[in-house]
Design an enzyme around this catalytic site. Structure first.
Site, PDB file in Angstrom:
ATOM      1  N   ASP A 193       0.834  -1.362  -0.035  1.00  0.00           N
ATOM      2  CA  ASP A 193       0.047   0.089  -0.005  1.00  0.00           C
ATOM      3  C   ASP A 193       0.855   1.421  -0.021  1.00  0.00           C
ATOM      4  O   ASP A 193       0.338   2.339  -0.392  1.00  0.00           O
ATOM      5  CB  ASP A 193      -0.876  -0.218   1.204  1.00  0.00           C
ATOM      6  CG  ASP A 193      -1.905   1.157   1.249  1.00  0.00           C
ATOM      7  OD1 ASP A 193      -2.574   1.103   0.177  1.00  0.00           O
ATOM      8  OD2 ASP A 193      -1.948   1.727   2.109  1.00  0.00           O
ATOM      9  N   MET A 274      -8.126   5.862   2.659  1.00  0.00           N
ATOM     10  CA  MET A 274      -8.178   7.041   1.791  1.00  0.00           C
ATOM     11  C   MET A 274      -7.034   7.247   1.018  1.00  0.00           C
ATOM     12  O   MET A 274      -6.997   8.220   0.180  1.00  0.00           O
ATOM     13  CB  MET A 274      -8.487   8.241   2.806  1.00  0.00           C
ATOM     14  CG  MET A 274     -10.005   8.185   3.442  1.00  0.00           C
ATOM     15  SD  MET A 274     -11.375   7.978   2.250  1.00  0.00           S
ATOM     16  CE  MET A 274     -11.014   9.665   1.185  1.00  0.00           C
ATOM     17  N   ARG A 275      -6.008   6.604   1.272  1.00  0.00           N
ATOM     18  CA  ARG A 275      -4.732   6.693   0.551  1.00  0.00           C
ATOM     19  C   ARG A 275      -5.005   6.670  -1.151  1.00  0.00           C
ATOM     20  O   ARG A 275      -4.368   7.214  -1.897  1.00  0.00           O
ATOM     21  CB  ARG A 275      -3.672   5.617   0.937  1.00  0.00           C
ATOM     22  CG  ARG A 275      -2.417   6.031   0.309  1.00  0.00           C
ATOM     23  CD  ARG A 275      -1.093   5.111   1.026  1.00  0.00           C
ATOM     24  NE  ARG A 275      -0.621   5.929   2.225  1.00  0.00           N
ATOM     25  CZ  ARG A 275      -0.819   5.014   3.357  1.00  0.00           C
ATOM     26  NH1 ARG A 275      -1.281   3.793   3.134  1.00  0.00           N
ATOM     27  NH2 ARG A 275      -0.296   5.537   4.620  1.00  0.00           N
ATOM     28  N   ALA A 276      -5.732   5.545  -1.351  1.00  0.00           N
ATOM     29  CA  ALA A 276      -5.921   5.506  -2.863  1.00  0.00           C
ATOM     30  C   ALA A 276      -6.596   6.726  -3.361  1.00  0.00           C
ATOM     31  O   ALA A 276      -6.189   6.844  -4.605  1.00  0.00           O
ATOM     32  CB  ALA A 276      -6.760   4.301  -3.130  1.00  0.00           C
ATOM     33  N   VAL A 279      -3.532   9.207  -3.481  1.00  0.00           N
ATOM     34  CA  VAL A 279      -2.885   8.768  -4.706  1.00  0.00           C
ATOM     35  C   VAL A 279      -3.422   9.046  -6.152  1.00  0.00           C
ATOM     36  O   VAL A 279      -2.610   9.742  -7.028  1.00  0.00           O
ATOM     37  CB  VAL A 279      -2.255   7.598  -4.661  1.00  0.00           C
ATOM     38  CG1 VAL A 279      -1.486   6.723  -5.844  1.00  0.00           C
ATOM     39  CG2 VAL A 279      -1.528   7.398  -3.429  1.00  0.00           C
TER      40      VAL A 279
END
Length: 681
Positions: A193, A274-276, A279
Site C-alpha cells: 500500500d 483513503m490513500r488510494a 494517490v
C-alpha cells in the site's frame, strides 16, 4: 562509473515508463512497484530514470542532504543556519535484499556511546536516499524486519535509530521504487500500500519489437558511451519535458467533478482507507501536467485508476492484481452523469459548459498502449469462477476409479490451526516455528561474533564491572572495553519450508471429497502465505509421483497448480513420499537453516505394485529417520474408517488430523507441535 542505459532507448513497456515519469514529475505520487517476469527491463528502466531527475540543492558537507532553503532543525550534522547550497544530481540508492538493519538505517558506535557519551553515528542507506530514489530490486524477498523499517520511514518521513537510551533521528523522504517477480512470492500488504502506483510488465510477443530490443542491447554492450551519445538528444528533450511538467504542476486544476469521479471509483472497487483517493488525485494531476494541460480530464482519472488501484483493491491473496475496465468505465460514466445533473440543477451553471463533460465522461483510450496490461479479473462477473465446464456425473456406481477426471473447484478456504516444527531453529525470519532471530524477546547474552548489532546492556555492565579498579576508573563513568560487550540473543519465529504431498488418485476422486481436500490445502497455503513460508507441492496418482511445484515463496503459484490438479488412477503413496524425500534432500543442501514441515494429504490407502502398504511404510520411516516434522491430513470419509492415515502418521513420527480438526475453530483443541504424537508413541 558505468554509463547507464538511456531511458529513451527502452523499447515498449509504456506503462512502466509512464509510471516512472509521473513520479519524476510529482514525487508526491509515492513511488511505483514494477511487477513482471524476469528479463523485462525492470531494473534497467529504474536505473535509467536517475539521469532524468532534476538536480537537488544540498548543504555542503551535510551527510543527510539537507535543503539549504529549509534545513532539518534536528539534523545530526546541523544546525545549518544561512548555509549556501550546492547542486548535485539526485541519487538512486539500491537496497540489497540481504542488507543488514545497520546498513539500512545506520549504526551507532555503542562502545563510544557507553564509555564517552558520544553519539558517533554512521548514516545508512535511508540517509543516502533522502530527496532521491530508494530502489529495492526483488522487494518481495526483503526480510520482514527491513520491511518494518521501510514502513516506518515512509510513514514518518524520518529514520530513528535507538539503542539503550541513545537515539539519532534524521529526515528520510525518498521516492520508493521496487521491482519484483510475482513467481517468487507476494509482497506484504502494508508495504504494498505504500507504493503509489503499480505496473505490470511482460515481454513483447511481437517479433519486430523483440528484434529491436536485442539489436539495441547488443549495441549498448559493445559501446556504452557511443550508444548513450546517440540517444543524448532524446534524453535531453525528455529531461526538459519533465522540468516543464514540474513547473506546470502547481497550476493544474483538479475540479469537483473529477474529484467525484475519483471518490466514486475508489468506493466502487472497495479499496481500503483513503490513500488510494489521494494517490489517484495526485496521479491524475501529474498526468495533466505531463500532457501540458492545466485541467484534469476524465481520461486522466481513468489512467490514474489503472495505475493506482490494481494493488489496492480488496481481493483474495491468491488473485492476481488487476481491474475490470468495463466496471471502471461504467463507474466513471455514472459519476460524470451525477455531476452533470448537479450542474444542470445549479442556478448559475459553469460557464465552461457541460458539453465537454458529456463528451468525455467515461474513460476513453488511455494515454499509452495497454496491450501488456493484466486482463480483467472479473470483478463480480461470472468470469470469477475458475472453471465453468460442465461437471460429469457424480460418482455413479459403474464409474471406474482409475479413469482420470477433470479438475474440480475447491471449497472456500478457512482459518487453520497453526502447525509448527518442534525445537529451536535458526532459519529465515517468519511467523511459524520458534527460532533464534535478530528480533524478538531477549533470552540471554553471548560474545558478539562480528559486529555488535543488539547490545545486552546488563550483561555488558556485568562483564565490565569486575575490572574497573584495574582499569583505573576514577570518576562516575564506566570503563568499557571491546571484550566486555555482549550480544543479546533473541527468540522469535522463523519461516519454514512447507512441502505438501497430495493424493490425487482414484480413491480421492469423489468430487465433493476432492473439493473439500483442495479447500483444506488452499487454507494451509493461505496460512503459509501469512507466515512467510516457502511452499512446494508433490502429487501422486496413477503409476508415479511428480513435483507439481518446486519449493518457492510464491504460494499463489501453488494455489494455481492445485486448482488445475486432475484426479484418478491408482494410489502410489510410496512414490509420493519418496519424491518428497528427494525434494527435501535437495532443499537441505540449498538452504540448510530452513527447517521443513511435511504435510501429507491422503486417506492412507496405497495401491499398485507389490506390497504397496509395506513400501509406503518404509518410505515414511526415511522421513522419520531424518527428523522431518510431519502431519497427515486424514481425508478418509464414510461410516467405515480403516485408520490408514493414522498408521501412516505413526510411521512418519508425526500426527494425524482430520479435515474437521484442521479448522482453527474446531473443538479438537489446542495448537500442538506436529511431532508430539509421534514422540509419545
Amino acid at each position: 562509473m558505468s554509463t547507464p542505459y538511456p531511458f529513451t532507448a527502452i523499447v515498449g513497456q509504456d506503462d512502466l515508463r509512464l509510471g516512472l515519469l509521473l513520479n519524476a514529475v510529482s514525487p508526491a505520487v509515492g513511488g511505483v512497484l514494477v511487477r513482471g517476469e524476469k528479463g523485462t527491463a525492470k531494473s534497467t528502466a529504474v536505473r535509467a530514470l536517475a539521469a532524468l531527475m532534476p538536480e537537488v540543492s544540498v548543504v555542503p558537507g551535510c551527510r543527510f542532504s539537507c535543503d539549504p532553503g529549509s534545513p532539518d532543525p534536528a539534523c545530526p550534522d546541523g544546525p545549518h543556519a544561512d548555509a549556501a547550497g550546492v547542486s548535485r544530481a539526485a541519487r538512486t540508492v539500491e537496497l540489497p535484499v540481504g542488507a543488514s538493519e545497520d546498513r539500512l538505517v545506520g549504526a551507532l558506535d555503542i562502545e563510544r556511546a557507553l564509555s564517552e557519551g558520544v553519539k558517533a553515528f554512521e548514516p545508512g542507506l535511508l540517509a543516502d536516499a533522502h530527496r532521491g530514489i530508494l530502489y529495492v530490486d526483488e522487494v518481495n524477498l526483503l526480510h520482514d524486519h527491513l520491511v518494518d523499517l521501510l514502513l516506518d520511514a515512509a510513514a514518518m518521513g524520518a529514520s530513528y535509530v535507538e539503542r539503550e537510551g541513545v537515539s539519532v533521528r534524521h529526515a528520510a523522504r525518498f521516492l520508493l521504487v521496487g521491482t519484483m517477480n510475482p513467481e517468487e512470492g507476494e509482497l506484504r500488504p502494508q508495504l504494498l500500500d505504500r507504493f503509489g502506483l503499480t505496473v505490470e510488465v511482460a515481454a513483447s510477443r511481437d517479433t519486430d519489437e523483440r528484434v529491436e530490443v536485442v539489436r539495441r542491447r547488443l549495441a549498448y554492450d559493445d559501446d556504452p558511451e557511443g550508444f548513450a551519445a546517440r540517444w543524448a538528444e532524446e534524453e535531453s528533450a525528455l529531461r526538459e519535458r519533465i522540468a516543464t511538467a514540474r513547473a506546470l504542476l502547481p497550476q493544474v486544476l483538479l475540479g469537483d467533478g473529477v474529484l467525484r469521479q475519483i471518490a466514486a471509483t475508489c468506493a466502487a472497487f472497495e479499496v481500503d482507507g483513503m490513500r488510494a483517493d489521494i494517490v489517484m488525485a495526485r496521479t491524475a494531476t501529474a498526468l495533466a501536467a505531463w500532457a501540458g494541460r492545466e485541467e484534469v480530464t476524465a481520461d486522466d482519472v481513468r489512467q490514474a485508476a489503472l495505475l493506482a488501484l490494481p494493488h489496492r483493491r480488496r481481493r483474495n491473496p491468491f488473485d492476481a492484481p488487476g481491474l475490470d475496465e468495463d466496471k471502471l468505465d461504467q463507474t466513471l460514466d455514472e459519476a460524470a452523469g451525477d455531476q452533470g445533473r448537479n450542474d444542470n440543477a445549479d442556478d448559475d451553471p459553469d460557464p465552461d459548459g457541460g458539453g465537454n463533460d458529456d463528451g468525455g465522461g467515461g474513460g476513453g483510450v488511455p494515454p499509452q498502449a495497454d496491450g501488456d496490461r493484466t486482463p480483467p479479473q472479473g470483478e463480480g462477473g461470472s468470469d470469477d469462477t475458475p472453471s465453468q465446464a460442465p461437471e460429469s456425473a457424480p460418482d455413479a456406481p459403474g464409474r471406474s476409479a482409475g479413469a482420470e477426471q477433470q479438475p474440480v473447484a475447491s471449497t472456500e478456504p478457512f482459518r487453520t490451526k497453526m502447525l509448527s516444527v518442534p525445537g529451536l531453529g535458526e532459519g529465515a525470519a517468519g511467523r511459524r516455528s520458534r527460532a533464534r532471530t535478530e528480533h524478538g524477546r531477549t533470552t540471554g547474552a553471548r560474545r558478539p561474533q562480528g559486529s555488535l548489532t543488539k547490545l545486552h546492556l546488563a550483561a555488558t555492565v556485568q562483564a565490565a564491572a569486575p575490572h574497573q579498579r584495574a582499569r583505573g576508573r576514577s570518576g562516575r563513568g564506566l570503563v568499557v572495553r571491546r571484550d566486555d560487550l555482549r550480544q543479546a540473543t533473541r527468540e522469535g519465529r522463523e519461516g519454514n519450508l512447507v512441502l505438501f504431498v497430495v493424493d490425487a488418485s482414484g480413491s480421492m476422486a469423489a468430487r465433493q471429497r476432492m473439493s473439500a481436500v483442495k479447500g483444506a490445502v488452499l487454507s494451509l497455503l493461505l496460512d503459509a502465505y501469512q507466515r512467510r513460508d516457502k511452499v512446494g507441492l508433490v502429487t501422486f496418482r496413477g503409476k508415479d509421483a511428480e513435483v507439481a511445484l518446486p519449493p518457492t515463496s510464491s504460494v499463489d503459484a501453488a494455489a494455481s497448480r492445485l486448482e488445475s490438479l486432475p484426479t484418478g488412477g491408482r494410489t502410489p503413496l510410496a512414490a509420493g513420499l519418496l519424491k518428497a524425500h528427494d525434494v527435501l534432500r535437495v532443499e537441505r543442501l540449498r538452504d540448510p537453516s530452513r527447517r521443513p514441515l511435511l504435510v501429507v494429504v491422503t486417506d492412507g490407502r496405497a495401491t499398485g505394485g507389490p506390497e504397496p502398504v509395506a513400501l509406503a511404510g518404509r518410505a515414511a520411516r526415511l522421513h522419520r529417520a531424518e527428523g522431518t516434522a510431519s502431519v497427515v491430513v486424514d481425508c478418509e470419509s464414510g461410516y467405515v474408517r480403516l485408520g490408514l492415515a493414522g498408521e501412516l502418521a505413526r510411521e512418519l513420527g508425526g500426527t494425524a488430523v482430520t479435515l474437521d480438526e484442521l479448522r482453527a475453530d474446531s473443538i479438537a483443541g489446542l495448537v500442538k507441535d506436529v511431532t508430539a504424537a509421534g514422540r509419545a508413541a
